[in-house]
Motif scaffolding. Structure first.
Motif, mmCIF file in Angstrom:
data_model
loop_
_atom_site.group_PDB
_atom_site.id
_atom_site.type_symbol
_atom_site.label_atom_id
_atom_site.label_comp_id
_atom_site.label_asym_id
_atom_site.label_seq_id
_atom_site.Cartn_x
_atom_site.Cartn_y
_atom_site.Cartn_z
ATOM 1 N N LEU A 1 0.825 -1.219 0.000
ATOM 2 C CA LEU A 1 0.000 0.000 0.000
ATOM 3 C C LEU A 1 0.853 1.262 0.000
ATOM 4 C CD1 LEU A 1 -2.694 -1.160 2.564
ATOM 5 C CD2 LEU A 1 -3.029 -0.766 0.119
ATOM 6 N N ARG A 2 2.088 1.144 0.366
ATOM 7 C CA ARG A 2 2.978 2.304 0.398
ATOM 8 C C ARG A 2 4.196 2.039 -0.493
ATOM 9 N NH1 ARG A 2 -0.094 5.383 1.724
ATOM 10 N NH2 ARG A 2 -0.460 6.505 3.671
ATOM 11 N N LEU A 3 3.888 1.434 -1.687
ATOM 12 C CA LEU A 3 4.946 1.031 -2.613
ATOM 13 C C LEU A 3 5.824 2.226 -2.982
ATOM 14 C CD1 LEU A 3 5.242 -1.878 -3.641
ATOM 15 C CD2 LEU A 3 4.410 -1.097 -5.836
ATOM 16 N N GLY A 4 7.131 2.048 -2.862
ATOM 17 C CA GLY A 4 8.045 3.134 -3.206
ATOM 18 C C GLY A 4 8.325 4.071 -2.049
ATOM 19 N N GLU A 5 7.478 4.031 -1.011
ATOM 20 C CA GLU A 5 7.721 4.906 0.153
ATOM 21 C C GLU A 5 8.326 4.124 1.304
ATOM 22 O OE1 GLU A 5 4.225 7.179 1.435
ATOM 23 O OE2 GLU A 5 3.455 6.891 -0.596
ATOM 24 N N LEU A 6 7.794 2.909 1.499
ATOM 25 C CA LEU A 6 8.178 2.115 2.655
ATOM 26 C C LEU A 6 9.120 1.007 2.177
ATOM 27 C CD1 LEU A 6 7.093 2.564 5.528
ATOM 28 C CD2 LEU A 6 5.299 0.912 5.035
ATOM 29 N N LEU A 7 10.328 0.966 2.715
ATOM 30 C CA LEU A 7 11.230 -0.134 2.366
ATOM 31 C C LEU A 7 10.728 -1.423 3.019
ATOM 32 C CD1 LEU A 7 14.677 1.646 2.776
ATOM 33 C CD2 LEU A 7 13.581 0.926 0.643
#
Lengths: 339, 339
Positions: A237-243
């Motif tokens: 759900l937070r692809l690209g933001e959350l490692l």
């Protein structure tokens, strides 16, 4: 199950590590960044370099690599060296499992997640179609050569992310390993010498023990999913933001609350404080409904409740079937702000 | 090693065979020709059709198939049905081994070589770069459903070619199976009913017994290479002219002469007569030097002589290391005209 020989040594890559015996030839796989870490004594090995980043975990890049192994004349008794982060070891391991129906390989992981998790255990993969890791195999490396000093050039965010995976495995292993991990920080790991070696080695040994009892991921190996049932949903759900590791850290807090059945237990608070001290997120701005939908999509067709990994205490990790949706929703309260 | 459940039944495909239990979904792979053989009761299964012929054993076609399995939402507990000749079962088995790191599959071989050899045993492959079968895995089908009646539509040359493989396996098994195979002809096999069932089943059981002791082809499984060390060389030098089984038939004559150490033994003459009666070639117009070069290319880096499979008598097949080149050259006299 072929056993993986572990070699964890700070400074190993600068000290001209031995090349494996391979009558059928050698090929070295690296990415544009990690080729700078290739030991001088390995410079004569034919090299295949792929672009850095997740985009290299593709069918096309895998096909190019297999074509290069064929063109190099690598035989059934040849050997592949994969030097890089999780992308390189996932890709290299899969190529090694397919070339001539399987050749041995050495993992030389250079990211923290690779060193403590991805490079051993035998899961290999690339992405194809919509699915992450949708194509892959189980093909453990014959040898894992792990040099914590290689971490020195990693971006800080990736080191923090890796610490969450390190903590996850330590929590599965027990109180002693958990204490050892608490004594480290992302900033000092690469220069921690023997202390880093000891922690990484013990973490890998824990993982290998679970894996060797269960290569194909049907039983005890599922303990390694601690924090991941929740974590994968946060990550997607937070692809690209959350490692990945950041998402797993959040998942550990949920797995703790799920086990306790109530909020703010001492263990949950301790873990929250530890993750925060490393600079990892301990809260996420997400709708509980969206997270649950993402979690249950992962679990489709498993009827009669859900499978979840619960953290009761360091060393007490339990895989539970038939967990009701309401319990998962309540556990999300550990990291989601109340609606 | 997962055991393959064998089901050999003349008329099986017309009699609406049961579909496997697969909570994670089903996909059927066929080629443009073999889709005509899909049982009516299987017509609702999502189908992926590839062009007929060796060109479909490619990296691109494999990627397309894996994309289709992903798009169909096939889960880890899904199941792939592969209905076709060796190309379809090699391709389908490889896709099944890679999708979600491995799902079960059913082989429904429709060629004689597939029915008596290629579809069971677990070797899967596609061609990539210059190498035939250079990319693959070991992934035995869970179920092999074999219907000799499906052979009725095969071209006569392919039936003859398959008879050589059938004979090869019978010679490994023993005198009784060899006698049973001698009683058959390529023309009558598809309509031989129970006699065909018995021969095919016994042949598959022989192969599976060798394979289950040695999935990864290090030991006794190499007996299955009887006739193939020579055969591969003939095939590669007469590419497009000599079918695989035709080349294997020639190889059987050489393996017999190699074991005897002298020409024209009764066994060699019997086999020559039998192959000839089926319409298979018993002579080849090739230079001995060229054949030896092709054979030794296959065997590079195996120092100290060559590994060869020798046929002393039905049931007496021996894998011998350290065979000198001169012995191989002499054995070629069984099929090459004197220079």
């Amino acid at each position: 199950v072929s056993a993986t020989r572990l070699e964890v040594r700070a400074g190993a890559l600068r000290s001209e590590p031995a090349l494996p015996e391979a009558p059928g030839g050698l090929v070295l796989l690296a990415d544009e960044n990690t080729q700078a870490l290739v030991p001088g004594g390995w410079s004569d090995v034919p090299r295949h370099v792929v672009p850095a980043g997740e985009a290299s975990k593709s069918w096309q890049v895998l096909g190019g690599l297999l074509g290069a192994l064929d063109a190099a004349g690598l035989d059934r008794d040849g050997h592949l060296l994969a030097l890089g982060g999780g992308v390189v070891t996932d890709l290299g391991g899969l190529a090694a499992s397919l070339h001539r129906r399987g050749i041995p390989w050495t993992a030389v992981p250079t990211s923290l997640i690779g060193q403590v998790d991805a490079a051993v255990g035998g899961k290999t993969a690339v992405n194809l179609g919509g699915g992450k890791n949708s194509v892959g195999s189980f093909h453990p490396p014959d040898h894992a050569l792990v040099d914590p000093e290689a971490l020195a050039t990693l971006p800080a965010a990736h080191l923090r992310s890796g610490m969450a995976e390190l903590l996850k495995t330590a929590l599965i292993a027990g109180p002693e390993q958990t204490e050892a991990v608490r004594g480290l920080t992302p900033e000092t790991l690469a220069s921690a010498g023997e202390r880093a070696e000891a922690v990484v080695e013990s973490c890998l040994a824990t993982k290998l023990a679970l894996v060797s009892d269960d290569l194909h991921d049907q039983g005890v190996r599922r303990k390694l999913n601690l924090g991941h049932t929740f974590g994968h949903a946060f990550e997607s759900l937070r692809l690209g933001e959350l490692l990945h590791g950041e998402a797993v850290g959040l998942g550990l807090l949920c797995a703790t609350r799920l086990a306790a059945g109530l909020p703010h237990t001492p263990l949950e608070q301790e873990l929250r404080q530890l993750l925060g001290s490393w600079g990892l997120p301990v809260r996420a701005e997400l709708e509980p409904e969206a997270v649950l939908t993402a979690m249950l999509r992962d679990k489709k067709r498993r009827d009669g409740g859900h499978t979840a990994v619960m953290l009761h205490a360091p060393g007490r990790v339990v895989v539970r079937e038939g967990v009701p949706e309401a319990a998962l929703a309540a556990a999300l309260g550990a990291v989601l702000r109340p609606a």
